[in-house]
Design a protein around this motif. Sequence first.
Motif, PDB file in Angstrom:
ATOM      1  N   ASP A 171      -1.120   6.577   8.767  1.00  0.00           N
ATOM      2  CA  ASP A 171      -0.002   6.049   7.982  1.00  0.00           C
ATOM      3  C   ASP A 171      -0.224   4.579   7.633  1.00  0.00           C
ATOM      4  O   ASP A 171       0.099   4.133   6.531  1.00  0.00           O
ATOM      5  CB  ASP A 171       1.299   6.203   8.774  1.00  0.00           C
ATOM      6  CG  ASP A 171       1.662   7.665   8.991  1.00  0.00           C
ATOM      7  OD1 ASP A 171       1.131   8.517   8.249  1.00  0.00           O
ATOM      8  OD2 ASP A 171       2.457   7.952   9.920  1.00  0.00           O
ATOM      9  N   GLU A 172      -0.774   3.839   8.609  1.00  0.00           N
ATOM     10  CA  GLU A 172      -1.042   2.424   8.350  1.00  0.00           C
ATOM     11  C   GLU A 172      -2.093   2.241   7.253  1.00  0.00           C
ATOM     12  O   GLU A 172      -1.984   1.351   6.403  1.00  0.00           O
ATOM     13  CB  GLU A 172      -1.497   1.746   9.637  1.00  0.00           C
ATOM     14  CG  GLU A 172      -1.719   0.249   9.526  1.00  0.00           C
ATOM     15  CD  GLU A 172      -0.447  -0.533   9.301  1.00  0.00           C
ATOM     16  OE1 GLU A 172      -0.531  -1.678   8.804  1.00  0.00           O
ATOM     17  OE2 GLU A 172       0.638   0.009   9.593  1.00  0.00           O
ATOM     18  N   VAL A 173      -3.113   3.060   7.233  1.00  0.00           N
ATOM     19  CA  VAL A 173      -4.153   2.990   6.194  1.00  0.00           C
ATOM     20  C   VAL A 173      -3.562   3.320   4.828  1.00  0.00           C
ATOM     21  O   VAL A 173      -3.837   2.650   3.823  1.00  0.00           O
ATOM     22  CB  VAL A 173      -5.318   3.918   6.537  1.00  0.00           C
ATOM     23  CG1 VAL A 173      -6.279   4.042   5.360  1.00  0.00           C
ATOM     24  CG2 VAL A 173      -6.073   3.401   7.751  1.00  0.00           C
ATOM     25  N   ASP A 174      -2.720   4.372   4.784  1.00  0.00           N
ATOM     26  CA  ASP A 174      -2.096   4.743   3.506  1.00  0.00           C
ATOM     27  C   ASP A 174      -1.203   3.615   2.979  1.00  0.00           C
ATOM     28  O   ASP A 174      -1.195   3.312   1.778  1.00  0.00           O
ATOM     29  CB  ASP A 174      -1.274   6.019   3.680  1.00  0.00           C
ATOM     30  CG  ASP A 174      -2.157   7.217   4.004  1.00  0.00           C
ATOM     31  OD1 ASP A 174      -3.372   7.157   3.713  1.00  0.00           O
ATOM     32  OD2 ASP A 174      -1.633   8.219   4.563  1.00  0.00           O
ATOM     33  N   LYS A 175      -0.462   3.021   3.889  1.00  0.00           N
ATOM     34  CA  LYS A 175       0.406   1.917   3.477  1.00  0.00           C
ATOM     35  C   LYS A 175      -0.416   0.724   2.977  1.00  0.00           C
ATOM     36  O   LYS A 175      -0.071   0.094   1.964  1.00  0.00           O
ATOM     37  CB  LYS A 175       1.276   1.492   4.659  1.00  0.00           C
ATOM     38  CG  LYS A 175       2.231   0.363   4.326  1.00  0.00           C
ATOM     39  CD  LYS A 175       3.056  -0.022   5.540  1.00  0.00           C
ATOM     40  CE  LYS A 175       3.980  -1.193   5.223  1.00  0.00           C
ATOM     41  NZ  LYS A 175       4.780  -1.600   6.404  1.00  0.00           N
ATOM     42  N   SER A 176      -1.501   0.401   3.643  1.00  0.00           N
ATOM     43  CA  SER A 176      -2.357  -0.720   3.215  1.00  0.00           C
ATOM     44  C   SER A 176      -2.997  -0.431   1.868  1.00  0.00           C
ATOM     45  O   SER A 176      -3.135  -1.330   1.026  1.00  0.00           O
ATOM     46  CB  SER A 176      -3.429  -0.983   4.274  1.00  0.00           C
ATOM     47  OG  SER A 176      -2.844  -1.323   5.511  1.00  0.00           O
ATOM     48  N   GLU A 177      -3.405   0.806   1.641  1.00  0.00           N
ATOM     49  CA  GLU A 177      -4.001   1.158   0.347  1.00  0.00           C
ATOM     50  C   GLU A 177      -2.986   1.030  -0.780  1.00  0.00           C
ATOM     51  O   GLU A 177      -3.320   0.577  -1.876  1.00  0.00           O
ATOM     52  CB  GLU A 177      -4.568   2.576   0.409  1.00  0.00           C
ATOM     53  CG  GLU A 177      -5.814   2.697   1.281  1.00  0.00           C
ATOM     54  CD  GLU A 177      -6.308   4.129   1.358  1.00  0.00           C
ATOM     55  OE1 GLU A 177      -5.543   5.034   0.952  1.00  0.00           O
ATOM     56  OE2 GLU A 177      -7.449   4.339   1.816  1.00  0.00           O
ATOM     57  N   GLN A 178      -1.731   1.431  -0.521  1.00  0.00           N
ATOM     58  CA  GLN A 178      -0.699   1.292  -1.530  1.00  0.00           C
ATOM     59  C   GLN A 178      -0.434  -0.180  -1.849  1.00  0.00           C
ATOM     60  O   GLN A 178      -0.312  -0.581  -3.014  1.00  0.00           O
ATOM     61  CB  GLN A 178       0.587   1.974  -1.043  1.00  0.00           C
ATOM     62  CG  GLN A 178       1.767   1.831  -1.994  1.00  0.00           C
ATOM     63  CD  GLN A 178       1.526   2.515  -3.330  1.00  0.00           C
ATOM     64  OE1 GLN A 178       0.690   3.413  -3.431  1.00  0.00           O
ATOM     65  NE2 GLN A 178       2.238   2.074  -4.362  1.00  0.00           N
ATOM     66  N   GLU A 179      -0.351  -1.018  -0.836  1.00  0.00           N
ATOM     67  CA  GLU A 179      -0.153  -2.460  -1.047  1.00  0.00           C
ATOM     68  C   GLU A 179      -1.328  -3.071  -1.799  1.00  0.00           C
ATOM     69  O   GLU A 179      -1.147  -3.958  -2.637  1.00  0.00           O
ATOM     70  CB  GLU A 179       0.042  -3.153   0.300  1.00  0.00           C
ATOM     71  CG  GLU A 179       1.330  -2.787   1.007  1.00  0.00           C
ATOM     72  CD  GLU A 179       1.442  -3.457   2.368  1.00  0.00           C
ATOM     73  OE1 GLU A 179       0.433  -4.077   2.791  1.00  0.00           O
ATOM     74  OE2 GLU A 179       2.514  -3.372   2.993  1.00  0.00           O
ATOM     75  N   LEU A 180      -2.516  -2.591  -1.510  1.00  0.00           N
ATOM     76  CA  LEU A 180      -3.696  -3.106  -2.210  1.00  0.00           C
ATOM     77  C   LEU A 180      -3.662  -2.755  -3.685  1.00  0.00           C
ATOM     78  O   LEU A 180      -4.009  -3.583  -4.539  1.00  0.00           O
ATOM     79  CB  LEU A 180      -4.965  -2.557  -1.551  1.00  0.00           C
ATOM     80  CG  LEU A 180      -6.289  -2.960  -2.206  1.00  0.00           C
ATOM     81  CD1 LEU A 180      -6.454  -4.473  -2.181  1.00  0.00           C
ATOM     82  CD2 LEU A 180      -7.464  -2.293  -1.496  1.00  0.00           C
TER      83      LEU A 180
END
Length: 437
Positions: free
Chosen positions: A254-263
């Motif tokens: 979930d943390e990776v998905d959230k970081s990718e969205q912010e990126l």
Amino acid sequence: MDFNMKKLASDAGIFFTRAVQFTEEKFGQAEKTELDANFENLLARADSTKNWTEKILRQTEVLLQPNPSARVEEFLYEKLDRKVPSRVTNGELLAQYMAEAASELGPTTPYGKTLIKVSEAEKRLGAAERDFIHAASINFLTPLRNFLEGDWKTISKERRLLQNRRLDLDVCKARLKKAKAAEAKAATVPDFQETRPRNYILSASASARYWDIWHLLFSLGNRPVTRIPSCLSQPCCAFCLFSVLPSPPRLWNDEVDKSEQELRVAQTEFDRQAEVTRLLLEGISSTHVNHLRCLQEFVESQTTYYAQCYRHMLDLQKQLGRFPGTFVGTTEPASPPLSSTSPTTAAATMPMEPSVAGSAPPGEAALCLEEVAPPASGTRKARVLYDYEAADSSELALLADELITVYSLPGMDPDWLIGERGNKKGKVPVTYLELLS
């Protein structure tokens, strides 16, 4: 005053994050998103344009107004949005003093008459200077100021926004990189079910207690925590067997998905801001075209000013030359003899009238041109550099680029020669000629 504490705390957090990212970039501890070479060239060109525009503006102001106190006064009036009061130029002030001196010393005396004539010329020079300063200020200084106070401020603002967008983008990249690294590390940690003893059976209550503690630790630190503090250890055989708890892999996913969205969001905002800044930087070319036109107008106004000054001084010199007996001249030569005057020196000399002191030396006023004959030493050819209007019948009018025959007579003023063109003969000034070998 109503403060939004949440927004204030959010802005402070963003500022702190950007500051950390910027500091790490300066020390080479963080990656930095580099702009393309064309964009960097546009930035360098804009900075160079701004720096040189400031220097040219300041030096032009010094040229038009050498007095620093007067420049400060004009600056204050401009900032207060008030009209700058009219100021007397140096030439006009000199003309005023000369006129007052002539009135007191006697306007009918030769000295008084000359003071009046010179004061009138200086007054015209002062008026020409005033017109030149006004034209240069409107056509040259104002466009330069408008660029520095308008267009350049807009460019600087957009560049600061672009810098912030880049820092946010780099922060998102670093966060995604750390999340992926933690996800890979969590995937290598052995699962609790695989590391327990073969003959150990974890009760349902113990298993639930395990995940409750893990979630509690996660919420306290806002991050996955793998070690149980001593204060939270319970006498449960399920947790006494292990000092390290594995992090659930799904949370790191979930943390990776959230970081990718912010990126993705940060990349979009950065690209949009980069395009806006690029368009403004490309507009520097239009600024150069505008400044070129203003520079041409400045040169034209300066050329007009110096042409007026030359014409006024030439008229003044002719007027002073017609004053009979105003000055007592000397019969000694004031310049080198004719034979020592080179064509280069004559060509480089400004077209000034011959000195008044030698305009009518003793014995020359009675010279009869019809009886003058070329000397035995011979004559020379000369090319006329500038047009010359004869002041009286004893002088020969000249046209630029024409060839005439010249020679000198014994006892004649060295600033003058006898010129012949066809059957016409008369005195001509040496400074208007280029003597040919």
